[in-house]
Scaffold this active site. Sequence first.
Site, mmCIF file in Angstrom:
data_model
loop_
_atom_site.group_PDB
_atom_site.id
_atom_site.type_symbol
_atom_site.label_atom_id
_atom_site.label_comp_id
_atom_site.label_asym_id
_atom_site.label_seq_id
_atom_site.Cartn_x
_atom_site.Cartn_y
_atom_site.Cartn_z
ATOM 1 N N LYS A 105 4.135 -7.712 -5.953
ATOM 2 C CA LYS A 105 3.248 -8.700 -6.579
ATOM 3 C C LYS A 105 3.894 -10.091 -6.604
ATOM 4 O O LYS A 105 3.199 -11.102 -6.619
ATOM 5 C CB LYS A 105 2.906 -8.288 -8.011
ATOM 6 C CG LYS A 105 2.292 -6.896 -8.166
ATOM 7 C CD LYS A 105 0.923 -6.800 -7.554
ATOM 8 C CE LYS A 105 0.153 -5.552 -7.969
ATOM 9 N NZ LYS A 105 0.719 -4.287 -7.442
HETATM 10 C C1 LIG Z 1 0.111 -3.210 -6.905
HETATM 11 C C2 LIG Z 1 0.977 -2.241 -6.238
HETATM 12 C C3 LIG Z 1 0.500 -1.419 -5.206
HETATM 13 C C4 LIG Z 1 -0.943 -1.439 -4.775
HETATM 14 O O1 LIG Z 1 -1.302 -2.630 -4.118
HETATM 15 P P1 LIG Z 1 -2.834 -3.067 -3.992
HETATM 16 O O2 LIG Z 1 -2.801 -4.399 -3.397
HETATM 17 O O3 LIG Z 1 -3.374 -3.047 -5.393
HETATM 18 O O4 LIG Z 1 -3.495 -2.034 -3.143
HETATM 19 C C5 LIG Z 1 1.380 -0.576 -4.587
HETATM 20 N N1 LIG Z 1 2.673 -0.490 -4.978
HETATM 21 C C6 LIG Z 1 3.166 -1.250 -5.963
HETATM 22 C C7 LIG Z 1 4.597 -1.096 -6.359
HETATM 23 C C8 LIG Z 1 2.348 -2.159 -6.617
HETATM 24 O O5 LIG Z 1 2.852 -2.917 -7.600
#
Ligand SMILES: *Cc1c(COP(=O)(O)O)cnc(C)c1O
Length: 495
Positions: free
Chosen positions: A112
């Site tokens: 993120k």
């Molecule tokens: C948010 C997240 C995901 C999923 O990603 P999306 O874009 O919501 O599909 C996968 N792994 C981790 C560690 C995340 O923080």
Amino acid sequence: MDLWYKSTRDSGMKISASEAILKGLAPDGGLFVPERIPVLDVSLEELKDMSYQETAYAVMKQFLTDFTKEELKDCINKAYDEKFDTEEIAPLAKVGDTYFLELFHGATIAFKDMALSILPHLMTTSAKKNHVKNEIVILTATSGDTGKAAMAGFADVEGTRIIVFYPKNGVSKVQELQMVTQTGSNVNVAAIHGNFDDAQNGVKAIFEDQEFAQELADKGYQLSSANSINIGRLVPQVAYYVYAYAKLLANEEITDKEEINVAVPTGNFGNILAAYYAKQMGVPIAKLICASNENKVLFDFFRTGTYDRNRAFVLTSSPSMDILISSNLERLIYLAAGEDAELTKELMAGLKDGGSYTVTEEMRAKLADFVPGFASEGDTAACIKRIYDKTGYVLDTHTAVAAHVCEQYRRKSGDSRKCVAASTASPFKFARSVLTAIDSKYEAMDDLALLHELQTVSGVDMPGAVREILDAKVLHTLECDAGQMKETVREVLKI
Ligand SMILES: *Cc1c(COP(=O)(O)O)cnc(C)c1O
């Protein structure tokens, strides 16, 4: 050439990128989409020698056409700096026959950070460009990682406030500690009594509440979203797929125009959609391997054409993917529907009212690049152990879901293209699940001991992001029911 944005539920709408970033979600509940996906105007040959920041600029300038060169470069340079613990920003680790694109070198050690370290800058720049006088209130629902990354990104950013909602029992210990210890005079976080979908639905309902928007405006506030539905999150994510391909070329791991596959551990469908956008921009990506955990609503959708959220919500060891409504899928549905906003609106109404919808055969045919798969809890743990035993590399639980599905696909299909797997979190964020997957003897150890143990097991130093929460003070204790989120916003803003 200017690129305008419209809503997935209203093709008649036409707004600039900066307006779309400020608004987050369209007033009709739709998601903002560019009127077309731009094609890269630099060659992969040129991209080979570019830094992460240069690549991000080459990609983002084509989506955010109302930002000046100076504005965009300034945002990029403020975002991708020493907050990341490597100059490469998103390094590729070759492990066995998979390239793990490590997206966890930022401030909160999850992917993120890739988008949330730049979003606050895109947003404050957008506010200036649009002469916004109100304070921008960022409302965010989180399944664990977004919340902290958004709080870190927005902390003490002038002209903004941030309120994060997370499911009380749906995040890991480290994730919760990261959030409740976040400093900054403009950050707030509340634990809701419900799951992630409750949090996300609550945030969406607040955004769609026009009366509340007016009430806020009267007090000098306006809402925006840091969730992955914001186009300002999606666009920066496209950059690392372009970067990964260019680095594979530069390292002579692939030849010119060689197609690769990409495997992504998926929840809200933002990360994998960014890979799809990269493909549309001209990156030679063949298959997009969409990996789910036991909440395999996307697996079922790609297999059957029916999206059905009517099922039990499973708490897994990959909590950031414990999601039954993958919001960003709406952008793909819209493209598959031939940009038919009416049809998209109808399908999404079906999801809201009855919890499901079915796409046409014609639409399904357009989704053929997506290869769905899922990993059970057992598969995920076994994958962590297998890769560790074989190579010494330690995957986090989310990345292991993708690695498992990727291996499974390779075996079943015989597709031998090189595969880039999005590595979305540091194993230190999920130390308990990761270590107990490797050896059951770790079950008896406490969380702190496990973090130290993981250093030894992985040969990687504990990231600063973990070290600093170990004795940080808890600053946030707010809790609320899922139905009370609006009241909580009022309370926080003192209105
Ligand atoms: C948010 C997240 C995901 C999923 O990603 P999306 O874009 O919501 O599909 C996968 N792994 C981790 C560690 C995340 O923080």
